[in-house]
Design a protein around this motif. Structure first.
Motif, mmCIF file in Angstrom:
data_model
loop_
_atom_site.group_PDB
_atom_site.id
_atom_site.type_symbol
_atom_site.label_atom_id
_atom_site.label_comp_id
_atom_site.label_asym_id
_atom_site.label_seq_id
_atom_site.Cartn_x
_atom_site.Cartn_y
_atom_site.Cartn_z
ATOM 1 N N PHE A 88 33.922 32.990 -57.239
ATOM 2 C CA PHE A 88 34.642 31.831 -56.742
ATOM 3 C C PHE A 88 35.576 32.274 -55.625
ATOM 4 O O PHE A 88 35.863 33.467 -55.490
ATOM 5 N N ARG A 89 36.058 31.302 -54.875
ATOM 6 C CA ARG A 89 37.070 31.628 -53.869
ATOM 7 C C ARG A 89 38.058 30.479 -53.757
ATOM 8 O O ARG A 89 37.735 29.325 -54.067
ATOM 9 N N GLN A 90 39.257 30.844 -53.322
ATOM 10 C CA GLN A 90 40.293 29.836 -53.147
ATOM 11 C C GLN A 90 41.096 30.171 -51.901
ATOM 12 O O GLN A 90 41.716 31.235 -51.826
ATOM 13 N N LYS B 26 43.711 24.813 -50.830
ATOM 14 C CA LYS B 26 42.413 24.244 -51.220
ATOM 15 C C LYS B 26 42.120 24.538 -52.682
ATOM 16 O O LYS B 26 42.699 25.452 -53.287
ATOM 17 N N GLU B 27 41.192 23.770 -53.237
ATOM 18 C CA GLU B 27 40.792 23.989 -54.617
ATOM 19 C C GLU B 27 39.864 25.205 -54.702
ATOM 20 O O GLU B 27 39.210 25.583 -53.732
ATOM 21 N N ARG B 28 39.835 25.772 -55.901
ATOM 22 C CA ARG B 28 38.921 26.893 -56.138
ATOM 23 C C ARG B 28 37.493 26.360 -56.111
ATOM 24 O O ARG B 28 37.191 25.327 -56.714
ATOM 25 N N GLU B 29 36.610 27.073 -55.404
ATOM 26 C CA GLU B 29 35.227 26.626 -55.289
ATOM 27 C C GLU B 29 34.264 27.731 -55.681
ATOM 28 O O GLU B 29 34.531 28.917 -55.446
ATOM 29 N N ALA C 204 39.689 33.795 -47.984
ATOM 30 C CA ALA C 204 40.138 33.271 -49.273
ATOM 31 C C ALA C 204 40.398 34.439 -50.216
ATOM 32 O O ALA C 204 40.033 35.580 -49.920
ATOM 33 N N TYR D 110 39.009 35.922 -53.510
ATOM 34 C CA TYR D 110 37.735 35.845 -54.221
ATOM 35 C C TYR D 110 37.925 36.329 -55.658
ATOM 36 O O TYR D 110 38.522 37.391 -55.893
ATOM 37 N N TYR D 111 37.405 35.539 -56.578
ATOM 38 C CA TYR D 111 37.515 35.835 -57.998
ATOM 39 C C TYR D 111 36.116 35.938 -58.612
ATOM 40 O O TYR D 111 35.218 35.176 -58.238
ATOM 41 N N PRO E 230 35.148 25.458 -62.584
ATOM 42 C CA PRO E 230 35.963 26.577 -63.075
ATOM 43 C C PRO E 230 36.342 26.460 -64.549
ATOM 44 O O PRO E 230 36.460 27.482 -65.233
ATOM 45 N N TRP F 161 38.447 35.518 -66.301
ATOM 46 C CA TRP F 161 38.651 35.604 -64.857
ATOM 47 C C TRP F 161 39.291 36.941 -64.494
ATOM 48 O O TRP F 161 40.094 37.489 -65.256
#
Length: 129
Positions: free
Chosen positions: A37-39, A43-46, A92, A94-95, A113, A119
């Motif tokens: 994911f990235r944020q 912005k929201e996490r996507e 962003a 990154y997770y 998410p 995480w």
């Protein structure tokens, strides 16, 4: 408890490449589908990409298709995200995140998410000239 640790982020010029790693410990790694994911700020996490427990199935967000490649090495408890042709809009944190995949239809797993149980702390990727 599954612990996830990301690494490999940094500053790169547009058009450049980076490879992120996500190393897991604590539970049976190959029971889990792993997502990246990235944020970005404000912005929201996507969801970016997702890989199945075996690594045979993968899924990508449209924004990264053809540029990013996800893979995993279960012998090393590690998932990778190879990012090529990077753009400024890829900037962003990154997770990586884990959701139970054993016995679950991979294609029923979404990028929501809230579905993910574990995480990492994130790694910063900055694409700028």
């Amino acid at each position: 408890q599954l612990q996830l640790v990301e690494s490999g982020g940094g500053l790169v010029q547009p058009g450049g490449s980076l490879r992120l790693s996500c190393v897991a410990s604590g539970l049976t790694f190959d029971y889990y589908n792993i997502g990246w994911f990235r944020q970005a700020p404000g912005k929201e996490r996507e969801g970016v990409s997702l890989i199945s427990t075996s690594g045979f199935s993968t899924h990508y967000a449209d924004s990264v298709k053809g540029r990013f490649t996800i893979s995993r090495d279960n012998s090393k408890n590690t998932v990778y995200l190879q990012m090529n042709s990077l753009k400024p809009e890829d900037t962003a944190v990154y997770y990586c995140a884990a959701v139970v995949g054993y016995g679950v239809d991979f294609w029923s797993t979404s990028f929501a998410p809230a579905e993910y149980n574990y995480w990492g702390q994130g790694t910063q990727v900055t694409v700028s000239s």
